[in-house]
Design a protein around this motif. Sequence first.
Motif, PDB file in Angstrom:
ATOM      1  N   ALA A   1      14.094  68.456  58.979  1.00  0.00           N
ATOM      2  CA  ALA A   1      13.740  67.876  57.463  1.00  0.00           C
ATOM      3  C   ALA A   1      12.870  69.017  56.420  1.00  0.00           C
ATOM      4  O   ALA A   1      13.068  68.645  55.581  1.00  0.00           O
ATOM      5  N   LEU A   2      12.625  70.041  56.773  1.00  0.00           N
ATOM      6  CA  LEU A   2      11.725  71.033  56.137  1.00  0.00           C
ATOM      7  C   LEU A   2      12.289  72.629  56.201  1.00  0.00           C
ATOM      8  O   LEU A   2      11.972  73.566  55.438  1.00  0.00           O
ATOM      9  N   GLN A   3      13.612  72.283  56.843  1.00  0.00           N
ATOM     10  CA  GLN A   3      14.523  73.522  56.970  1.00  0.00           C
ATOM     11  C   GLN A   3      14.470  74.205  54.718  1.00  0.00           C
ATOM     12  O   GLN A   3      14.824  73.378  54.524  1.00  0.00           O
ATOM     13  N   GLY A   4      14.567  75.239  54.991  1.00  0.00           N
ATOM     14  CA  GLY A   4      14.713  76.286  53.912  1.00  0.00           C
ATOM     15  C   GLY A   4      12.383  76.147  53.238  1.00  0.00           C
ATOM     16  O   GLY A   4      12.936  76.885  52.443  1.00  0.00           O
ATOM     17  N   GLN A   5      12.006  75.742  53.709  1.00  0.00           N
ATOM     18  CA  GLN A   5      10.486  75.546  53.122  1.00  0.00           C
ATOM     19  C   GLN A   5       9.541  76.652  53.867  1.00  0.00           C
ATOM     20  O   GLN A   5      10.137  76.790  55.158  1.00  0.00           O
ATOM     21  N   VAL A   6       8.609  76.756  53.347  1.00  0.00           N
ATOM     22  CA  VAL A   6       8.191  78.606  53.760  1.00  0.00           C
ATOM     23  C   VAL A   6       6.126  77.656  53.646  1.00  0.00           C
ATOM     24  O   VAL A   6       6.507  77.534  52.853  1.00  0.00           O
ATOM     25  N   ALA A   7       5.720  77.860  55.494  1.00  0.00           N
ATOM     26  CA  ALA A   7       4.655  77.610  55.578  1.00  0.00           C
ATOM     27  C   ALA A   7       3.645  78.462  56.149  1.00  0.00           C
ATOM     28  O   ALA A   7       4.429  79.120  56.562  1.00  0.00           O
ATOM     29  N   LEU A   8       2.487  78.936  56.103  1.00  0.00           N
ATOM     30  CA  LEU A   8       1.556  79.575  56.839  1.00  0.00           C
ATOM     31  C   LEU A   8       0.748  78.981  57.301  1.00  0.00           C
ATOM     32  O   LEU A   8      -0.473  77.978  56.152  1.00  0.00           O
ATOM     33  N   VAL A   9       0.322  79.096  58.422  1.00  0.00           N
ATOM     34  CA  VAL A   9      -0.839  78.582  59.180  1.00  0.00           C
ATOM     35  C   VAL A   9      -1.964  79.846  59.471  1.00  0.00           C
ATOM     36  O   VAL A   9      -1.120  80.524  60.481  1.00  0.00           O
ATOM     37  N   THR A  10      -2.802  79.445  59.623  1.00  0.00           N
ATOM     38  CA  THR A  10      -3.987  80.839  59.501  1.00  0.00           C
ATOM     39  C   THR A  10      -4.391  80.038  60.608  1.00  0.00           C
ATOM     40  O   THR A  10      -4.388  79.260  61.201  1.00  0.00           O
ATOM     41  N   GLY A  11      -4.737  81.272  61.762  1.00  0.00           N
ATOM     42  CA  GLY A  11      -5.701  81.071  63.129  1.00  0.00           C
ATOM     43  C   GLY A  11      -4.135  80.238  63.462  1.00  0.00           C
ATOM     44  O   GLY A  11      -4.766  79.008  64.390  1.00  0.00           O
ATOM     45  N   ALA A  12      -2.915  80.657  63.757  1.00  0.00           N
ATOM     46  CA  ALA A  12      -2.265  80.646  64.734  1.00  0.00           C
ATOM     47  C   ALA A  12      -2.095  80.255  65.963  1.00  0.00           C
ATOM     48  O   ALA A  12      -1.165  79.894  66.672  1.00  0.00           O
ATOM     49  N   SER A  13      -3.228  81.292  66.971  1.00  0.00           N
ATOM     50  CA  SER A  13      -2.281  82.188  68.101  1.00  0.00           C
ATOM     51  C   SER A  13      -2.357  80.873  68.913  1.00  0.00           C
ATOM     52  O   SER A  13      -2.190  81.000  70.274  1.00  0.00           O
ATOM     53  N   ARG A  14      -3.651  80.116  68.750  1.00  0.00           N
ATOM     54  CA  ARG A  14      -3.774  78.847  70.071  1.00  0.00           C
ATOM     55  C   ARG A  14      -3.840  77.402  69.196  1.00  0.00           C
ATOM     56  O   ARG A  14      -4.377  78.031  68.005  1.00  0.00           O
ATOM     57  N   GLY A  15      -4.960  76.312  69.359  1.00  0.00           N
ATOM     58  CA  GLY A  15      -5.219  75.248  69.343  1.00  0.00           C
ATOM     59  C   GLY A  15      -4.477  74.696  68.406  1.00  0.00           C
ATOM     60  O   GLY A  15      -3.777  74.647  68.768  1.00  0.00           O
ATOM     61  N   VAL A  16      -5.199  74.070  67.262  1.00  0.00           N
ATOM     62  CA  VAL A  16      -4.561  73.254  66.231  1.00  0.00           C
ATOM     63  C   VAL A  16      -3.650  74.258  65.329  1.00  0.00           C
ATOM     64  O   VAL A  16      -2.337  73.630  65.249  1.00  0.00           O
ATOM     65  N   GLY A  17      -3.618  75.160  65.391  1.00  0.00           N
ATOM     66  CA  GLY A  17      -3.048  76.252  64.548  1.00  0.00           C
ATOM     67  C   GLY A  17      -2.100  76.476  65.174  1.00  0.00           C
ATOM     68  O   GLY A  17      -0.564  76.206  64.136  1.00  0.00           O
ATOM     69  N   ARG A  18      -1.562  76.424  66.603  1.00  0.00           N
ATOM     70  CA  ARG A  18      -0.488  76.827  67.180  1.00  0.00           C
ATOM     71  C   ARG A  18       0.259  75.600  67.440  1.00  0.00           C
ATOM     72  O   ARG A  18       1.679  75.425  67.274  1.00  0.00           O
ATOM     73  N   GLY A  19      -0.241  73.784  67.397  1.00  0.00           N
ATOM     74  CA  GLY A  19       0.070  73.026  67.377  1.00  0.00           C
ATOM     75  C   GLY A  19       0.837  73.133  66.038  1.00  0.00           C
ATOM     76  O   GLY A  19       1.834  72.166  66.121  1.00  0.00           O
ATOM     77  N   ILE A  20       0.152  73.466  65.593  1.00  0.00           N
ATOM     78  CA  ILE A  20       0.712  72.871  63.295  1.00  0.00           C
ATOM     79  C   ILE A  20       1.720  73.774  63.315  1.00  0.00           C
ATOM     80  O   ILE A  20       3.248  72.881  63.370  1.00  0.00           O
ATOM     81  N   ALA A  21       2.017  74.905  63.717  1.00  0.00           N
ATOM     82  CA  ALA A  21       3.267  75.427  63.727  1.00  0.00           C
ATOM     83  C   ALA A  21       4.168  75.382  64.049  1.00  0.00           C
ATOM     84  O   ALA A  21       5.386  75.207  63.663  1.00  0.00           O
TER      85      ALA A  21
END
Length: 308
Positions: free
Chosen positions: A4-24
């Motif tokens: 559903a989000l194909q073609g979209q560009v996202a940035l998740v800061t602090g994504a090596s673990r935890g909530v950031g990783r889950g979101i990414a």
Amino acid sequence: MGIALQGQVALVTGASRGVGRGIALQLGEAGATVYITGRRPELSDNLGYGLPGLQEVAEEITAAGGQGIALYIDHSNMFEVQYLFDKINKDQDGRLDILVNNVFSSIGKVTDTFGKAFYEIDPSFWDTVNDVGLRNHYYCSVYAARIMVPRKTGMIVNIASLGGLRYAFNVAYGVGKDALVRMATDMAVELEKDNICVITLMPGPVRTEAIEIGVFGGTSKAESAEFTGKALARFAMDPGRMKKTGKALLTGDLAQKYGFGDRDGMEPQNIRSVKTMLETLGKPEIAKFIPNRVKVPKWMIWQTCNRL
């Protein structure tokens, strides 16, 4: 969730673990190209627990169906932050659809000061907590908005916590988390005309890697980081999301709205749930008869947080 989000560009800061990783991971599973940031390996504080590195998370995003791009950024250095957005702008031909302000660098220092009054802590602690966890989010939002406004579309998400509603850890921490809510609310006023949705996302207690390892002691009904990611990804897909711009949204409410559960089938706690409140008050014999969907109004939650 498909693509559903194909073609979209996202940035998740602090994504090596935890909530950031889950979101990414969830944005990647939905097909997005996901830039993720984190500290360089030699500066990581994974403390030998065998947690994945930033590049490994990027590979997980790609394996999930998106495209993961890892960039090592020091979010206390605003020159590096500006470079980050210049790179995305150039590489993606002026496109950035989703910014998730999640990075936070001081959880260890925050917990180390637990039980101390604010005047017993060196005042520089404010900068330690709120440089990356607040000031950086403002900078990121400015640079993201400059990319999004010309295209008249986009979404900015501040990841806050329940510590923004009631006292948690210490004064500096609580003020920083509360400020994220106000930041999103005010940015939403200015960006609504440009069709850019700005929200604060508030997870409940989360089973991050540190909690699962036992550093802080887990809670059986805490949500997984992927649950938080599902909430954000489903909201990003919602064509009516502008109706919620400026709002602080609870992951539990979004789960009920969009009809999804956690990875293990468990229904995490919702702070608005009467059942959760009764369990917290030590009334499990009553709570077991109350469905999770029975919730108190949001205004009542705010009243309990010493608001006007």
